[in-house]
Write a protein that holds these residues in place. Structure first.
Motif, short mmCIF file in Angstrom:
data_model
loop_
_atom_site.label_atom_id
_atom_site.label_comp_id
_atom_site.label_asym_id
_atom_site.label_seq_id
_atom_site.Cartn_x
_atom_site.Cartn_y
_atom_site.Cartn_z
N VAL A 47 112.61 87.95 -15.64
CA VAL A 47 113.94 87.42 -16.21
C VAL A 47 114.48 88.57 -16.95
O VAL A 47 115.77 88.85 -16.96
CB VAL A 47 113.57 86.17 -17.29
CG1 VAL A 47 114.91 85.93 -18.05
CG2 VAL A 47 112.91 85.16 -16.27
N LEU A 48 113.87 89.21 -17.68
CA LEU A 48 114.38 90.64 -18.58
C LEU A 48 115.07 91.65 -17.62
O LEU A 48 116.24 92.08 -17.61
CB LEU A 48 113.39 91.35 -19.40
CG LEU A 48 112.74 90.59 -20.57
CD1 LEU A 48 111.85 91.38 -21.50
CD2 LEU A 48 113.97 90.32 -21.39
N GLN A 49 114.45 91.78 -16.38
CA GLN A 49 115.18 92.75 -15.29
C GLN A 49 116.07 92.13 -14.82
O GLN A 49 117.38 92.90 -14.78
CB GLN A 49 113.92 92.86 -14.27
CG GLN A 49 112.61 93.75 -14.49
CD GLN A 49 111.77 93.70 -13.70
OE1 GLN A 49 111.91 93.34 -12.15
NE2 GLN A 49 110.46 94.42 -13.94
N VAL A 50 116.32 90.97 -14.48
CA VAL A 50 117.61 90.37 -14.10
C VAL A 50 118.46 90.38 -14.98
O VAL A 50 119.56 90.68 -14.78
CB VAL A 50 117.25 88.62 -13.31
CG1 VAL A 50 118.31 88.27 -13.11
CG2 VAL A 50 116.26 88.94 -12.46
N LEU A 51 118.18 90.06 -16.17
CA LEU A 51 119.09 90.12 -17.19
C LEU A 51 119.82 91.57 -17.57
O LEU A 51 121.24 91.65 -17.59
CB LEU A 51 118.27 89.66 -18.71
CG LEU A 51 119.34 89.82 -20.04
CD1 LEU A 51 120.43 88.64 -19.85
CD2 LEU A 51 118.46 89.36 -21.15
#
Length: 217
Positions: free
Chosen positions: A134-138
């Motif tokens: 999720v942090l990479q997508v964010l």
């Protein structure tokens, strides 16, 4: 010694003389007391006056009526022992999601994701499982122009999770104040995967609140 020729003793002479002295003393005492009463001012009773206390009337309190005693409480009925014989062959049907005995309420239906978010009870909350992804997508969805300008924001979302923990719907609960950040947060939500929520050892679909924060490192 008298004319009769009898000689008186000294004791007899003392008795005769003392009798005369006694009579003379009584007469003197009587006359002395009479003179005192005549010459001295007579006694008068002093006026002590009289003291009268005024009697005030006192208002009596109202009459207190004592309530009648409570009625006698009837004794509870004695339990009666049943004479019905219970067969040892009676068994309880298994209670499973697929088979519910008669008389039990039906299994509650899952909430409709098309309706507005509502509170759904649960005792084990869902947990985000893929935080790193999720942090990479964010990071990828953070608008480049806002990031270069140092504009940060925080968006609070309503997320509807199925019984399997999949994201099926999301709504903005608290806007960041920037439409571009709000849209970017909505693109991050589909990448989230959660563990199912549990309510009394049974999985359930729920609405949860999730923050998405855009921050310049």
């Amino acid at each position: 010694m008298g004319d009769t020729g009898i000689r008186l003793t000294a004791n007899d002479r003392f008795k005769r003389a003392s009798t005369n002295f006694t009579r003379i003393g009584l007469l003197v005492a009587v006359f002395l007391h009479l003179g005192l009463f005549v010459l001295v001012q007579p006694f008068e009773a002093a006026d002590m006056g009289s003291v009268t206390n005024e009697i005030e009337s006192i208002r009596l309190p109202p009459e207190v009526r004592i309530p009648p005693p409570p009625e006698t409480i009837a004794r509870p009925a004695m339990p009666r022992v049943s004479t019905v014989d219970i067969s040892p062959d009676i068994t309880i049907a298994p209670t499973t999601p697929d088979r519910v005995p008669r008389g039990l309420p039906p299994r509650p239906r899952a909430p409709d994701p098309s309706k507005p978010p509502i509170l759904i009870p649960y005792d084990t909350p869902p947990v985000l499982l893929n935080v790193g992804e999720v942090l990479q997508v964010l990071e990828r969805e953070y608008p480049r122009a806002l990031k270069d300008a140092g504009i940060e924001g925080r968006v609070q979302l309503w997320i509807y999770l199925s019984e399997e923990g999949r994201v099926e719907k999301s709504e903005i609960r608290t806007s960041s104040g920037n439409p571009l950040l709000d849209e970017a947060a909505g693109r991050v939500v589909p990448a989230m995967r959660f563990s199912p929520a549990m309510n009394r050892d049974r999985v359930t679909a729920v609405w949860v609140s999730q923050w998405v924060t855009f921050r310049v490192n």
